[in-house]
Scaffold this motif. Sequence first.
Motif, PDB file in Angstrom:
ATOM      1  N   THR A 155       0.895  -1.141   0.020  1.00 49.02           N
ATOM      2  CA  THR A 155      -0.024   0.143   0.143  1.00 49.02           C
ATOM      3  C   THR A 155       0.882   1.280  -0.035  1.00 49.02           C
ATOM      4  N   VAL A 156       0.512   2.349  -1.142  1.00 49.35           N
ATOM      5  CA  VAL A 156       1.316   3.474  -1.098  1.00 49.35           C
ATOM      6  C   VAL A 156       0.436   4.792  -0.788  1.00 49.35           C
ATOM      7  N   GLU A 157       0.810   5.514   0.069  1.00 45.96           N
ATOM      8  CA  GLU A 157      -0.065   6.518   0.535  1.00 45.96           C
ATOM      9  C   GLU A 157       0.515   7.752  -0.567  1.00 45.96           C
ATOM     10  N   LEU A 158      -0.802   8.018  -1.472  1.00 45.64           N
ATOM     11  CA  LEU A 158      -0.597   8.793  -2.600  1.00 45.64           C
ATOM     12  C   LEU A 158      -0.094  10.146  -2.265  1.00 45.64           C
ATOM     13  N   ALA A 159      -0.632  10.758  -1.076  1.00 44.64           N
ATOM     14  CA  ALA A 159      -0.292  12.133  -0.579  1.00 44.64           C
ATOM     15  C   ALA A 159       1.235  12.279  -0.364  1.00 44.64           C
ATOM     16  N   SER A 160       1.731  10.994  -0.428  1.00 39.71           N
ATOM     17  CA  SER A 160       3.359  11.209  -0.007  1.00 39.71           C
ATOM     18  C   SER A 160       4.305  11.320  -1.423  1.00 39.71           C
ATOM     19  N   VAL A 161       3.477  11.620  -2.463  1.00 36.93           N
ATOM     20  CA  VAL A 161       4.243  11.946  -3.893  1.00 36.93           C
ATOM     21  C   VAL A 161       5.522  12.892  -3.426  1.00 36.93           C
ATOM     22  N   ASN A 162       6.631  12.729  -4.149  1.00 41.15           N
ATOM     23  CA  ASN A 162       7.582  13.666  -4.015  1.00 41.15           C
ATOM     24  C   ASN A 162       8.539  13.474  -5.397  1.00 41.15           C
ATOM     25  N   THR A 163       8.408  14.717  -5.978  1.00 40.35           N
ATOM     26  CA  THR A 163       9.005  14.732  -7.521  1.00 40.35           C
ATOM     27  C   THR A 163      10.143  15.748  -7.276  1.00 40.35           C
ATOM     28  N   GLY A 164      10.471  16.374  -6.156  1.00 32.50           N
ATOM     29  CA  GLY A 164      11.573  17.263  -5.760  1.00 32.50           C
ATOM     30  C   GLY A 164      11.227  18.520  -6.266  1.00 32.50           C
ATOM     31  N   ASN A 165       9.898  18.742  -6.367  1.00 30.39           N
ATOM     32  CA  ASN A 165       9.376  20.239  -6.750  1.00 30.39           C
ATOM     33  C   ASN A 165       7.887  20.443  -6.040  1.00 30.39           C
ATOM     34  N   ALA A 166       7.946  20.896  -4.802  1.00 28.40           N
ATOM     35  CA  ALA A 166       6.912  21.258  -4.009  1.00 28.40           C
ATOM     36  C   ALA A 166       5.559  21.804  -4.827  1.00 28.40           C
ATOM     37  N   ASP A 167       5.632  22.789  -5.734  1.00 27.46           N
ATOM     38  CA  ASP A 167       4.327  23.163  -6.427  1.00 27.46           C
ATOM     39  C   ASP A 167       4.004  22.061  -7.258  1.00 27.46           C
ATOM     40  N   ARG A 168       4.824  21.325  -8.038  1.00 31.19           N
ATOM     41  CA  ARG A 168       4.584  20.289  -8.907  1.00 31.19           C
ATOM     42  C   ARG A 168       3.783  19.178  -7.937  1.00 31.19           C
ATOM     43  N   ALA A 188      -3.820  17.274  -6.254  1.00 35.03           N
ATOM     44  CA  ALA A 188      -4.927  18.068  -6.272  1.00 35.03           C
ATOM     45  C   ALA A 188      -6.028  17.037  -6.951  1.00 35.03           C
ATOM     46  N   SER A 189      -7.127  17.775  -6.940  1.00 39.47           N
ATOM     47  CA  SER A 189      -8.305  16.787  -7.630  1.00 39.47           C
ATOM     48  C   SER A 189      -8.165  16.505  -9.302  1.00 39.47           C
ATOM     49  N   ASP A 190      -7.442  17.537 -10.207  1.00 39.30           N
ATOM     50  CA  ASP A 190      -7.386  17.006 -11.534  1.00 39.30           C
ATOM     51  C   ASP A 190      -6.385  16.079 -11.766  1.00 39.30           C
ATOM     52  N   LEU A 191      -5.414  15.647 -10.784  1.00 39.35           N
ATOM     53  CA  LEU A 191      -4.625  14.553 -11.055  1.00 39.35           C
ATOM     54  C   LEU A 191      -4.995  13.489  -9.948  1.00 39.35           C
ATOM     55  N   LEU A 192      -4.036  13.261  -9.228  1.00 37.00           N
ATOM     56  CA  LEU A 192      -4.321  12.106  -8.212  1.00 37.00           C
ATOM     57  C   LEU A 192      -5.520  12.143  -7.488  1.00 37.00           C
ATOM     58  N   ASP A 193      -5.872  13.357  -6.870  1.00 39.71           N
ATOM     59  CA  ASP A 193      -6.997  13.680  -6.059  1.00 39.71           C
ATOM     60  C   ASP A 193      -6.865  12.987  -4.857  1.00 39.71           C
ATOM     61  N   VAL A 194      -5.767  12.872  -3.961  1.00 45.02           N
ATOM     62  CA  VAL A 194      -5.667  12.158  -2.791  1.00 45.02           C
ATOM     63  C   VAL A 194      -6.854  12.382  -1.684  1.00 45.02           C
ATOM     64  N   ALA A 195      -7.578  13.336  -1.777  1.00 41.54           N
ATOM     65  CA  ALA A 195      -8.799  13.346  -0.905  1.00 41.54           C
ATOM     66  C   ALA A 195      -9.855  12.308  -1.344  1.00 41.54           C
ATOM     67  N   SER A 196     -10.033  11.962  -2.386  1.00 40.18           N
ATOM     68  CA  SER A 196     -10.772  10.725  -2.784  1.00 40.18           C
ATOM     69  C   SER A 196     -10.177   9.766  -2.956  1.00 40.18           C
ATOM     70  N   ARG A 197      -8.693   9.595  -3.465  1.00 37.86           N
ATOM     71  CA  ARG A 197      -7.905   8.342  -3.643  1.00 37.86           C
ATOM     72  C   ARG A 197      -6.655   8.495  -2.668  1.00 37.86           C
ATOM     73  N   PRO A 198      -6.909   8.320  -1.567  1.00 37.83           N
ATOM     74  CA  PRO A 198      -5.783   8.171  -0.619  1.00 37.83           C
ATOM     75  C   PRO A 198      -4.481   7.281  -0.940  1.00 37.83           C
ATOM     76  N   THR A 199      -4.896   6.089  -1.363  1.00 40.42           N
ATOM     77  CA  THR A 199      -3.855   5.021  -1.543  1.00 40.42           C
ATOM     78  C   THR A 199      -4.004   4.448  -2.815  1.00 40.42           C
ATOM     79  N   MET A 200      -2.856   3.706  -3.249  1.00 40.68           N
ATOM     80  CA  MET A 200      -2.779   2.893  -4.398  1.00 40.68           C
ATOM     81  C   MET A 200      -2.330   1.679  -3.711  1.00 40.68           C
ATOM     82  N   SER A 201      -3.010   0.284  -3.875  1.00 39.83           N
ATOM     83  CA  SER A 201      -2.627  -0.977  -3.450  1.00 39.83           C
ATOM     84  C   SER A 201      -2.405  -2.059  -4.357  1.00 39.83           C
ATOM     85  N   PHE A 202      -1.653  -2.964  -3.962  1.00 36.61           N
ATOM     86  CA  PHE A 202      -1.427  -4.152  -5.034  1.00 36.61           C
ATOM     87  C   PHE A 202      -1.356  -5.465  -4.296  1.00 36.61           C
TER      88      PHE A 202
END
Length: 185
Positions: free
Chosen positions: A67-80, A86-100
Amino acid sequence: MTSETTATAATTALPLTAGRWAFDPFHSAVGFTIRHLGISKVRGRFDKLDASLVVGETLADSSITATVELASVNTGNADRDAHVRASDLLDVASRPTMSFRSTRLAGAGEDWTMEGELTIGEVTRPVTFAVEFGGVVDVPHDGSKHAGFEATGEIRRSEYGLTFAPGLLGEVVKIHLDVQFIAPK
């Protein structure tokens, strides 16, 4: 691969001690790559990952979950990163995790295949990872035994409802995992 080979691979004993192996978060990572404008790649990682490895007597009795917490995304650029959450990409408010969840393991030596189901939000799709078994080593300072794996695969983001900016962002997301597990005592 013939059905005879498949059946043999599914019942092969693993080169690992049977039992529940503990996840080592300090020596594990999940990264991704996606094309930007079709001309370059953006690389990132997710900083919060948890996984479980249960080794049975055979491959058919073994499983991996993560399980991955999607809000923990880190691309090295805080604005990105804020935009990715945000809601137009991962939308972590409604999709908090990715699981396998693995459904099939096959292979021998250093080269393995892991098939399973990847879930992002409400969407679950099949995915296959090529897995390289790094081996098992005894850690001298505490006597624990660690096993290492590298897994690579890819998904098509539109299949998970992630459709923001086609042409700006690539359709294929490559996933790369480096994970370690600690043998049961």
